[in-house]
Write an enzyme that holds these catalytic residues in place. Structure first.
Site, PDB file in Angstrom:
ATOM      1  N   TRP A   1      13.967 -15.917  -0.613  1.00  0.00           N
ATOM      2  CA  TRP A   1      14.337 -14.543  -0.938  1.00  0.00           C
ATOM      3  C   TRP A   1      14.762 -14.492  -2.398  1.00  0.00           C
ATOM      4  O   TRP A   1      15.552 -15.327  -2.837  1.00  0.00           O
ATOM      5  CB  TRP A   1      15.471 -14.046  -0.050  1.00  0.00           C
TER       6      TRP A   1
ATOM      7  N   SER B   1      -9.331  -3.937   3.689  1.00  0.00           N
ATOM      8  CA  SER B   1     -10.707  -3.471   3.530  1.00  0.00           C
ATOM      9  C   SER B   1     -11.683  -4.126   4.488  1.00  0.00           C
ATOM     10  O   SER B   1     -12.589  -3.476   5.015  1.00  0.00           O
ATOM     11  CB  SER B   1     -11.185  -3.702   2.087  1.00  0.00           C
TER      12      SER B   1
ATOM     13  N   THR C   1       8.081 -11.167  -9.075  1.00  0.00           N
ATOM     14  CA  THR C   1       8.280 -10.886  -7.644  1.00  0.00           C
ATOM     15  C   THR C   1       8.013 -12.074  -6.735  1.00  0.00           C
ATOM     16  O   THR C   1       8.331 -12.021  -5.551  1.00  0.00           O
ATOM     17  CB  THR C   1       7.365  -9.733  -7.210  1.00  0.00           C
ATOM     18  N   ALA C   2       7.414 -13.125  -7.258  1.00  0.00           N
ATOM     19  CA  ALA C   2       7.115 -14.302  -6.442  1.00  0.00           C
ATOM     20  C   ALA C   2       6.735 -15.456  -7.350  1.00  0.00           C
ATOM     21  O   ALA C   2       6.337 -15.260  -8.509  1.00  0.00           O
ATOM     22  CB  ALA C   2       5.963 -14.005  -5.476  1.00  0.00           C
TER      23      ALA C   2
ATOM     24  N   GLU D   1       5.553  -1.535   0.467  1.00  0.00           N
ATOM     25  CA  GLU D   1       6.104  -2.882   0.306  1.00  0.00           C
ATOM     26  C   GLU D   1       4.907  -3.828   0.227  1.00  0.00           C
ATOM     27  O   GLU D   1       4.515  -4.446   1.208  1.00  0.00           O
ATOM     28  CB  GLU D   1       7.032  -3.244   1.464  1.00  0.00           C
TER      29      GLU D   1
ATOM     30  N   ARG E   1      13.464   2.107   4.619  1.00  0.00           N
ATOM     31  CA  ARG E   1      12.446   2.026   5.667  1.00  0.00           C
ATOM     32  C   ARG E   1      12.732   3.045   6.761  1.00  0.00           C
ATOM     33  O   ARG E   1      11.840   3.740   7.232  1.00  0.00           O
ATOM     34  CB  ARG E   1      12.434   0.635   6.294  1.00  0.00           C
TER      35      ARG E   1
ATOM     36  N   LEU F   1       7.883  -5.516   8.989  1.00  0.00           N
ATOM     37  CA  LEU F   1       7.988  -4.171   8.415  1.00  0.00           C
ATOM     38  C   LEU F   1       8.657  -3.179   9.351  1.00  0.00           C
ATOM     39  O   LEU F   1       8.440  -1.974   9.256  1.00  0.00           O
ATOM     40  CB  LEU F   1       6.606  -3.640   7.987  1.00  0.00           C
TER      41      LEU F   1
ATOM     42  N   GLY G   1       2.009  -6.236  -2.577  1.00  0.00           N
ATOM     43  CA  GLY G   1       1.940  -7.199  -3.662  1.00  0.00           C
ATOM     44  C   GLY G   1       1.423  -6.587  -4.940  1.00  0.00           C
ATOM     45  O   GLY G   1       1.180  -5.382  -5.039  1.00  0.00           O
TER      46      GLY G   1
ATOM     47  N   GLU H   1      20.743  26.375  12.379  1.00  0.00           N
ATOM     48  CA  GLU H   1      21.425  27.660  12.532  1.00  0.00           C
ATOM     49  C   GLU H   1      21.739  27.959  14.000  1.00  0.00           C
ATOM     50  O   GLU H   1      22.821  28.458  14.327  1.00  0.00           O
ATOM     51  CB  GLU H   1      20.565  28.785  11.952  1.00  0.00           C
TER      52      GLU H   1
END
Length: 372
Positions: free
Chosen positions: A173, A225, A164-165, A293, A187, A207, A295, A55
């Site tokens: 790819w 972890s 996916t793999a 992104e 992203r 990334l 697994g 504004e």
């Protein structure tokens, strides 16, 4: 009452707001138009936190022409002093005749007060014009202000049979270059990109945003972890990175801190990263949108804990077979009525791949928050 021209002018205000798509965090994306005698005399959008609100920018351009004009703004004008003065007061001082607002600001410091300030000054106020579009533009702010955590969007590139793999983890790819470039747009608009240690080990991703021009890089978050991220990992270079861990290891923590990473210990009783706590802490940092992104294992954990709001899936026109890796590690429901429900929001071709945006059906979140 809204008139026929209101939708057209508000659409233009939303286009202006989108110009702050990659820059306004932690504030919302807001655009403003000032119209007099059917002509636009002022335009503005909020670019960055601490800089003038939409504004104020539009009023500066309109100058004296703002007197008696109609203002179109995608979020209720603020009514409090933050890093900038109240926009509601500025509109009153400029002598505008009417203000059309896309949606109310639920920030407790503002909620309805901005519009009430305008009405008390004799200014006509309309609210709710293109509200859904305004909400979608600021969905991360909606989530953070109403639930205390970011909006979480999970990106998946897969074959048409949902793989996916390959069994050994190779995935580059599956989709084409156009889909990969499109993913960088998501992203860039995100405040953080999150992955797991498995993806770091197998794909060694950066990334970062590379295919879209952006003045900032999102925070990279690694769920690790046991602090097993290699010092040579590309994710540690070029942009801020946060490693969330669960098992205390001062030597490993210092090793990663020496590489420029921030480490954060958020354990759960099972010795894993407490994902709900991690997202709450990200919300406290002003993180509005997170792009996952990761697994199959981390994807599954996030879905099991109801932390995913939206799936962004790119499907390539190919098949990889049953032995290839799936999208997420999830238990099979006992009955079809217990399946994870999705609501399709957008389906389109991106290059030779199909892009699906689907919202996870959970409790409805509240309205869009205000600017800080």
């Amino acid at each position: 009452m809204a008139c026929a021209d209101d939708h057209g002018f508000m659409t233009e205000a939303l286009r202006l707001a989108e110009r702050g798509l990659y820059t306004t965090t932690p504030n919302p994306r807001v655009g403003c138009l000032i119209v007099k005698d059917g002509k636009i005399v002022g335009r503005g959008f909020h670019a960055r936190a601490g800089e003038p609100h939409a504004e104020a920018v539009a009023l500066r351009e309109a100058a004296e022409r703002a007197c008696g004009a109609t203002v179109y703004v995608t979020l209720e004008p603020c009514s409090h002093y933050g890093r900038t003065p109240p926009c509601a007061d500025a509109l009153v001082a400029a002598g505008v005749r009417r203000v059309v607002v896309a949606m109310e600001d639920p920030n407790p410091r503002v909620r309805g007060r901005g519009m009430e300030r305008l009405r008390q000054a004799g200014i006509a106020v309309e609210c709710g014009v293109l509200e859904e579009e305004a909400r979608a533009l600021n969905i991360g702010f909606v989530s953070r202000m109403t639930r205390g955590r970011p909006w979480v969007r999970m990106k998946i590139a897969a074959s048409l049979d949902g793989r996916t793999a390959l069994p050994d983890g190779r995935s580059q790819w599956i989709t084409g270059e156009a889909a990969r470039r499109d993913a960088h747009h998501w992203r860039a608009r995100s405040c953080a990109v999150l992955t797991g240690i498995g993806t770091v080990r197998e794909d060694d991703p950066r990334l970062t945003v590379r295919y879209v021009e952006t003045p900032r890089q999102p925070l990279r978050v690694v769920v690790d972890s046991r602090l097993e991220t290699p010092e040579s990992a590309r994710v540690l270079a070029g942009a801020p990175v946060l490693i969330a861990y669960a098992r205390d290891d001062q030597d490993a923590a210092k090793r990663l801190q020496d590489r420029g990473a921030e480490v954060l210990c958020v354990p759960n009783p099972s010795g894993k990263v407490d994902l709900p706590t991690l997202f709450r802490l990200l919300g406290e940092r002003g993180i509005n949108e997170v792009l996952v992104e990761a697994g199959t294992r981390l994807n599954g954990s996030l879905l099991k804990e109801a932390l995913v709001d939206e799936l962004l899936v790119y499907l390539a026109p190919c098949l990889l077979g049953d032995a290839a890796r799936g999208m997420a590690s999830l238990a099979v429901p006992d009955d079809l009525s217990a399946r994870l429900a999705l609501r399709l929001r957008d389906v389109r071709l991106v290059g030779g791949d199909l892009r699906i945006l689907a919202e996870v059906v959970q409790e409805k979140i509240g309205p869009t928050p205000g600017r800080e």
